[in-house]
Design an enzyme around this catalytic site. Structure first.
Site, PDB file in Angstrom:
ATOM      1  N   LYS A  49     -21.655  44.467  33.567  1.00 54.09           N
ATOM      2  CA  LYS A  49     -22.775  44.196  32.651  1.00 54.09           C
ATOM      3  C   LYS A  49     -22.311  43.377  31.448  1.00 54.09           C
ATOM      4  CE  LYS A  49     -26.169  46.181  34.874  1.00 54.09           C
ATOM      5  NZ  LYS A  49     -26.997  45.303  35.740  1.00 54.09           N
ATOM      6  N   TYR A  82     -20.388  55.370  34.170  1.00 53.00           N
ATOM      7  CA  TYR A  82     -20.924  54.083  34.626  1.00 53.00           C
ATOM      8  C   TYR A  82     -19.837  53.218  35.273  1.00 53.00           C
ATOM      9  CZ  TYR A  82     -24.628  50.520  34.492  1.00 53.00           C
ATOM     10  OH  TYR A  82     -25.602  49.609  34.831  1.00 53.00           O
ATOM     11  N   THR A 100     -34.014  54.968  39.870  1.00 55.46           N
ATOM     12  CA  THR A 100     -34.133  54.056  41.022  1.00 55.46           C
ATOM     13  C   THR A 100     -32.949  54.332  41.946  1.00 55.46           C
ATOM     14  OG1 THR A 100     -32.749  52.416  39.951  1.00 55.46           O
ATOM     15  CG2 THR A 100     -35.117  52.228  39.553  1.00 55.46           C
ATOM     16  N   ILE A 155     -30.416  42.779  40.115  1.00 53.31           N
ATOM     17  CA  ILE A 155     -29.447  43.064  41.175  1.00 53.31           C
ATOM     18  C   ILE A 155     -28.249  43.793  40.586  1.00 53.31           C
ATOM     19  CG2 ILE A 155     -27.788  41.989  42.777  1.00 53.31           C
ATOM     20  CD1 ILE A 155     -29.705  39.578  42.957  1.00 53.31           C
ATOM     21  N   ALA A 194     -30.355  52.351  42.544  1.00 52.68           N
ATOM     22  CA  ALA A 194     -29.116  51.987  41.835  1.00 52.68           C
ATOM     23  C   ALA A 194     -28.837  52.991  40.707  1.00 52.68           C
ATOM     24  CB  ALA A 194     -29.221  50.577  41.273  1.00 52.68           C
ATOM     25  N   GLY A 220     -34.447  41.503  43.998  1.00 50.86           N
ATOM     26  CA  GLY A 220     -34.018  42.890  43.802  1.00 50.86           C
ATOM     27  C   GLY A 220     -35.024  44.002  44.028  1.00 50.86           C
ATOM     28  N   ASP A 273     -28.187  36.746  50.333  1.00 50.57           N
ATOM     29  CA  ASP A 273     -27.148  37.530  49.671  1.00 50.57           C
ATOM     30  C   ASP A 273     -26.817  36.750  48.406  1.00 50.57           C
ATOM     31  OD1 ASP A 273     -24.712  38.448  48.728  1.00 50.57           O
ATOM     32  OD2 ASP A 273     -23.958  38.938  50.722  1.00 50.57           O
ATOM     33  N   TYR A 324     -27.479  46.910  31.013  1.00 51.00           N
ATOM     34  CA  TYR A 324     -27.438  48.303  30.543  1.00 51.00           C
ATOM     35  C   TYR A 324     -26.468  48.400  29.372  1.00 51.00           C
ATOM     36  CZ  TYR A 324     -27.060  53.339  30.486  1.00 51.00           C
ATOM     37  OH  TYR A 324     -27.075  54.640  30.071  1.00 51.00           O
ATOM     38  N   SER A 375     -37.948  50.449  42.395  1.00 50.50           N
ATOM     39  CA  SER A 375     -37.156  49.348  41.833  1.00 50.50           C
ATOM     40  C   SER A 375     -37.857  48.700  40.643  1.00 50.50           C
ATOM     41  CB  SER A 375     -36.963  48.237  42.870  1.00 50.50           C
ATOM     42  OG  SER A 375     -36.297  48.711  44.005  1.00 50.50           O
ATOM     43  N   ILE A 376     -37.037  48.350  39.646  1.00 53.32           N
ATOM     44  CA  ILE A 376     -37.589  47.645  38.487  1.00 53.32           C
ATOM     45  C   ILE A 376     -38.221  46.327  38.948  1.00 53.32           C
ATOM     46  CG2 ILE A 376     -36.986  46.568  36.281  1.00 53.32           C
ATOM     47  CD1 ILE A 376     -34.720  48.778  36.074  1.00 53.32           C
TER      48      ILE A 376
HETATM   49  P1  NAI Z   1     -32.509  49.106  42.842  1.00 49.53           P
HETATM   50  O1  NAI Z   1     -31.481  49.800  43.646  1.00 49.53           O
HETATM   51  O2  NAI Z   1     -33.923  49.334  43.189  1.00 49.53           O
HETATM   52  O3  NAI Z   1     -32.229  47.521  42.782  1.00 49.53           O
HETATM   53  C1  NAI Z   1     -30.948  46.952  42.947  1.00 49.53           C
HETATM   54  C2  NAI Z   1     -31.139  45.787  43.897  1.00 49.53           C
HETATM   55  O4  NAI Z   1     -29.946  44.999  44.050  1.00 49.53           O
HETATM   56  C3  NAI Z   1     -31.525  46.255  45.320  1.00 49.53           C
HETATM   57  O5  NAI Z   1     -32.775  45.687  45.669  1.00 49.53           O
HETATM   58  C4  NAI Z   1     -30.407  45.732  46.174  1.00 49.53           C
HETATM   59  O6  NAI Z   1     -30.780  45.459  47.499  1.00 49.53           O
HETATM   60  C5  NAI Z   1     -30.021  44.486  45.384  1.00 49.53           C
HETATM   61  N1  NAI Z   1     -28.736  43.936  45.822  1.00 49.53           N
HETATM   62  C6  NAI Z   1     -27.543  44.591  45.971  1.00 49.53           C
HETATM   63  N2  NAI Z   1     -26.613  43.756  46.445  1.00 49.53           N
HETATM   64  C7  NAI Z   1     -27.213  42.534  46.591  1.00 49.53           C
HETATM   65  C8  NAI Z   1     -26.766  41.249  47.037  1.00 49.53           C
HETATM   66  N3  NAI Z   1     -25.510  41.057  47.440  1.00 49.53           N
HETATM   67  N4  NAI Z   1     -27.657  40.229  47.062  1.00 49.53           N
HETATM   68  C9  NAI Z   1     -28.932  40.408  46.661  1.00 49.53           C
HETATM   69  N5  NAI Z   1     -29.412  41.599  46.217  1.00 49.53           N
HETATM   70  C10 NAI Z   1     -28.564  42.641  46.195  1.00 49.53           C
HETATM   71  O7  NAI Z   1     -32.227  49.585  41.338  1.00 49.53           O
HETATM   72  P2  NAI Z   1     -32.781  49.084  39.911  1.00 49.53           P
HETATM   73  O8  NAI Z   1     -32.475  50.189  38.979  1.00 49.53           O
HETATM   74  O9  NAI Z   1     -34.165  48.589  40.025  1.00 49.53           O
HETATM   75  O10 NAI Z   1     -31.772  47.911  39.547  1.00 49.53           O
HETATM   76  C11 NAI Z   1     -32.195  46.644  39.126  1.00 49.53           C
HETATM   77  C12 NAI Z   1     -31.335  46.140  37.976  1.00 49.53           C
HETATM   78  O11 NAI Z   1     -31.582  46.948  36.829  1.00 49.53           O
HETATM   79  C13 NAI Z   1     -29.822  46.200  38.238  1.00 49.53           C
HETATM   80  O12 NAI Z   1     -29.209  45.074  37.637  1.00 49.53           O
HETATM   81  C14 NAI Z   1     -29.443  47.459  37.486  1.00 49.53           C
HETATM   82  O13 NAI Z   1     -28.074  47.490  37.141  1.00 49.53           O
HETATM   83  C15 NAI Z   1     -30.341  47.303  36.271  1.00 49.53           C
HETATM   84  N6  NAI Z   1     -30.488  48.504  35.456  1.00 49.53           N
HETATM   85  C16 NAI Z   1     -30.831  49.691  36.033  1.00 49.53           C
HETATM   86  C17 NAI Z   1     -30.919  50.838  35.266  1.00 49.53           C
HETATM   87  C18 NAI Z   1     -31.223  52.151  35.913  1.00 49.53           C
HETATM   88  O14 NAI Z   1     -30.925  53.191  35.293  1.00 49.53           O
HETATM   89  N7  NAI Z   1     -31.797  52.171  37.091  1.00 49.53           N
HETATM   90  C19 NAI Z   1     -30.674  50.810  33.806  1.00 49.53           C
HETATM   91  C20 NAI Z   1     -30.362  49.509  33.294  1.00 49.53           C
HETATM   92  C21 NAI Z   1     -30.264  48.401  34.108  1.00 49.53           C
END
Ligand code: NAI
Length: 266
Positions: free
Chosen positions: A166, A159, A198, A94, A200, A14, A65, A149, A20-21
């Site tokens: 989630k 959301y 980020t 993800i 997402a 991810g 994927d 989340y 990205s986290i």
């Molecule tokens: P991000 O957009 O940087 O990361 C999301 C990742 O999911 C991306 O790298 C994307 O390419 C990947 N992804 C999407 N479809 C995919 C697939 N089919 N196969 C493999 N990878 C796939 O955003 P972030 O915020 O770092 O998100 C990481 C996690 O943290 C997610 O689960 C998100 O829901 C969760 N999260 C994020 C929060 C926020 O406010 N940003 C708060 C709480 C949880």
């Protein structure tokens, strides 16, 4: 940072860009002495900066994927081979909702998109777990994490269908945590993180207002992606080996607040 993960091997899903986290988790895991492969969907690799991270972490990116079991199987096989042994940790970071992306209201969902949301954001975690389980790819006392989340427990209207995803994700962590625990002492947890700027996160309607609200409501303020990464490292390390089947709030206290006078004062 102490070398909490010295000798540990894993897969981190991810990392898209340096916000990205998962990107921060990879950086901290490297500092903590781990070796790992990085994975993301093929489309994200094309857009991506992930190769920069791979260089920095002296590792490889393996496209998969996360909704496709055959791609996950290949990823796990290649990772075990490349790292020279079974895995000690997996990080699933993800999430994606076509309904949220296309601003479809929760009362007007497109159901093809809905299934996609659930597949990418929740079922993919089951697929990752099941692939590692069937291949016996985890070392005993390993640790597997996914990011969640608080919309899994409480209503955050913007959301959308990600809330349902989630809730399923956290349930999968509990259910699979049982089976992985009994067989391999592998722990499975979710980390429920504050709103974080980020790709997402910022895709959610009204993200900035949402972020400010949570920041004011939380006695410690919102948790950053970097502090989230530090917490995740502690959950991958042996110090947390009896924690499993939990959803752990990493949110500056937000989840236990009812009202904060700071919000009334404007
Ligand atoms: P991000 O957009 O940087 O990361 C999301 C990742 O999911 C991306 O790298 C994307 O390419 C990947 N992804 C999407 N479809 C995919 C697939 N089919 N196969 C493999 N990878 C796939 O955003 P972030 O915020 O770092 O998100 C990481 C996690 O943290 C997610 O689960 C998100 O829901 C969760 N999260 C994020 C929060 C926020 O406010 N940003 C708060 C709480 C949880």
């Amino acid at each position: 940072m102490h070398k909490l993960l010295d000798g540990k091997k894993g897969i981190i899903f991810g990392a898209l860009d340096d916000k990205s986290i998962a990107w921060k988790i990879a950086e901290k895991a490297r500092e903590a002495g781990a070796t790992f492969t990085l994975s993301n969907a093929p489309v994200a690799l094309r857009m991506g900066k992930i190769n920069e991270l791979a260089e920095q972490c002296n590792t490889k990116v393996i496209a998969a994927d996360a909704t496709k079991v055959d791609e996950l199987e290949a990823l796990v096989d290649q990772s075990v081979e490349l790292l020279g042994g079974k895995l000690d940790f997996i990080v699933h970071s993800i999430g994606m909702s076509p309904n949220v992306r296309k601003k479809r209201h929760y009362t007007d969902l497109n159901y093809d998109y809905y299934l996609k949301t659930l597949d990418v954001s929740a079922a993919s975690f089951h697929k990752v777990l099941q692939t590692a389980y069937k291949k016996e790819a985890m070392n005993d006392w390993g640790s597997i994490l996914a990011l969640s989340y608080i919309a899994a427990q409480k209503v955050f209207p913007d959301y959308g269908d990600m809330a349902d995803a989630k809730a399923a994700l956290e349930s999968i962590a509990r259910s699979f945590g049982y089976h992985f625990g009994v067989r391999n002492k592998v722990r499975v947890n979710t980390v429920s993180q504050s709103p974080t700027a980020t790709t997402a996160g910022s895709g959610v309607t009204g993200f900035d207002r949402f972020f400010d609200y949570a920041d004011k409501m939380s006695p410690l303020g919102n948790a950053s992606a970097e502090s989230c990464a530090e917490f995740c490292i502690s959950l991958l390390a042996d110090h947390s080996k009896m924690i499993t089947m939990q959803n752990l709030f990493h949110d500056g206290g937000f989840s236990n607040m009812g009202m904060n006078p700071a919000l009334l004062d404007g």
